[in-house]
Scaffold this motif. Sequence first.
Motif, short mmCIF file in Angstrom:
data_model
loop_
_atom_site.label_atom_id
_atom_site.label_comp_id
_atom_site.label_asym_id
_atom_site.label_seq_id
_atom_site.Cartn_x
_atom_site.Cartn_y
_atom_site.Cartn_z
N VAL A 70 10.19 -16.20 -8.57
CA VAL A 70 11.10 -15.24 -7.95
C VAL A 70 10.37 -14.03 -7.40
O VAL A 70 10.67 -13.54 -6.33
N ASP A 71 9.37 -13.55 -8.15
CA ASP A 71 8.61 -12.37 -7.72
C ASP A 71 7.18 -12.74 -7.32
O ASP A 71 6.32 -11.87 -7.24
N CYS A 72 6.94 -14.02 -7.09
CA CYS A 72 5.62 -14.52 -6.68
C CYS A 72 4.53 -14.20 -7.70
O CYS A 72 3.36 -14.08 -7.35
N ALA A 73 4.93 -14.09 -8.98
CA ALA A 73 3.98 -13.71 -10.02
C ALA A 73 3.22 -14.89 -10.59
O ALA A 73 2.27 -14.70 -11.35
N PRO A 127 7.84 -10.45 -1.99
CA PRO A 127 7.16 -9.79 -3.10
C PRO A 127 5.72 -10.23 -3.32
O PRO A 127 4.99 -9.59 -4.05
N GLY A 128 5.29 -11.29 -2.69
CA GLY A 128 3.96 -11.84 -2.96
C GLY A 128 2.86 -11.13 -2.22
O GLY A 128 2.35 -11.63 -1.22
N ILE A 129 2.48 -9.99 -2.69
CA ILE A 129 1.40 -9.23 -2.08
C ILE A 129 0.12 -9.61 -2.81
O ILE A 129 0.05 -9.52 -4.03
N PRO A 130 -0.90 -10.05 -2.09
CA PRO A 130 -2.14 -10.46 -2.76
C PRO A 130 -2.70 -9.33 -3.63
O PRO A 130 -2.68 -8.17 -3.24
N HIS A 131 -3.18 -9.69 -4.79
CA HIS A 131 -3.77 -8.71 -5.70
C HIS A 131 -5.25 -8.55 -5.40
O HIS A 131 -6.11 -8.90 -6.18
N SER A 132 -5.51 -8.09 -4.21
CA SER A 132 -6.89 -7.86 -3.77
C SER A 132 -6.87 -6.78 -2.71
O SER A 132 -5.82 -6.25 -2.36
N TYR A 133 -8.01 -6.46 -2.20
CA TYR A 133 -8.09 -5.43 -1.17
C TYR A 133 -7.62 -5.96 0.18
O TYR A 133 -7.44 -5.20 1.12
N SER A 134 -7.45 -7.27 0.32
CA SER A 134 -7.18 -7.88 1.61
C SER A 134 -5.71 -8.17 1.81
O SER A 134 -5.10 -8.88 1.01
N PHE A 135 -5.15 -7.64 2.87
CA PHE A 135 -3.77 -7.93 3.25
C PHE A 135 -3.75 -8.77 4.53
O PHE A 135 -2.76 -8.81 5.22
N TYR A 136 -4.88 -9.39 4.87
CA TYR A 136 -4.99 -10.15 6.12
C TYR A 136 -4.38 -11.54 5.97
O TYR A 136 -4.72 -12.28 5.06
#
Length: 178
Positions: A70-73, A127-136
């Motif tokens: 649900v929250d891409c966790a 909600p699935g934002i990568p847990h890294s410095y990269s948003f590409y």
Amino acid sequence: MPKLLKATPRSLLLLLLLMITAPGMAACRSESEIPSTTPTADFTDHGDGTVTHQSTGLMWMKCPLGQSGVDCATGISHTYTWEGALQAADATTYAGYSDWRLPNKNELSSILERRCSGPAINATVFPGIPHSYSFYFWSSSPYAHGSGNAWLVDFGDGGNYRAYRYDSRHVRLVRSGQ
């Protein structure tokens, strides 16, 4: 007695830059300042990990490839070369659909939230934002002025950039809605 570090002009400058930029990270301006470009009400959540953007009719996977829930966790956002991203899209079956594809740069840009940065996306809908410095995130659009490049969208600052096709980037898939 603890050893004190000597403050140098460079360390003070870095500290100042962190203090200035940190408050703006992962922040959205209020609706009264700048209207939302992708309000939650513009999306239909199907409850199966997909949403349809009403203004474009496109169905999106809520999570980047590699994440679920649900929250891409669950899981981590995988990165792919451009060719790998195209192949992964072709091989994906999700939520009962097998026609997922890599979005072109205009489609991918259509889900940018222009009043937000770091990430520049509606985190309620996606909600699935990568847990890294990269948003590409890769698009399917090749770069016309260099055959070794393709377009990507930066969900950190909302920009469109070219990158070498052999670089590793995140993937969010789309399909034409019915």
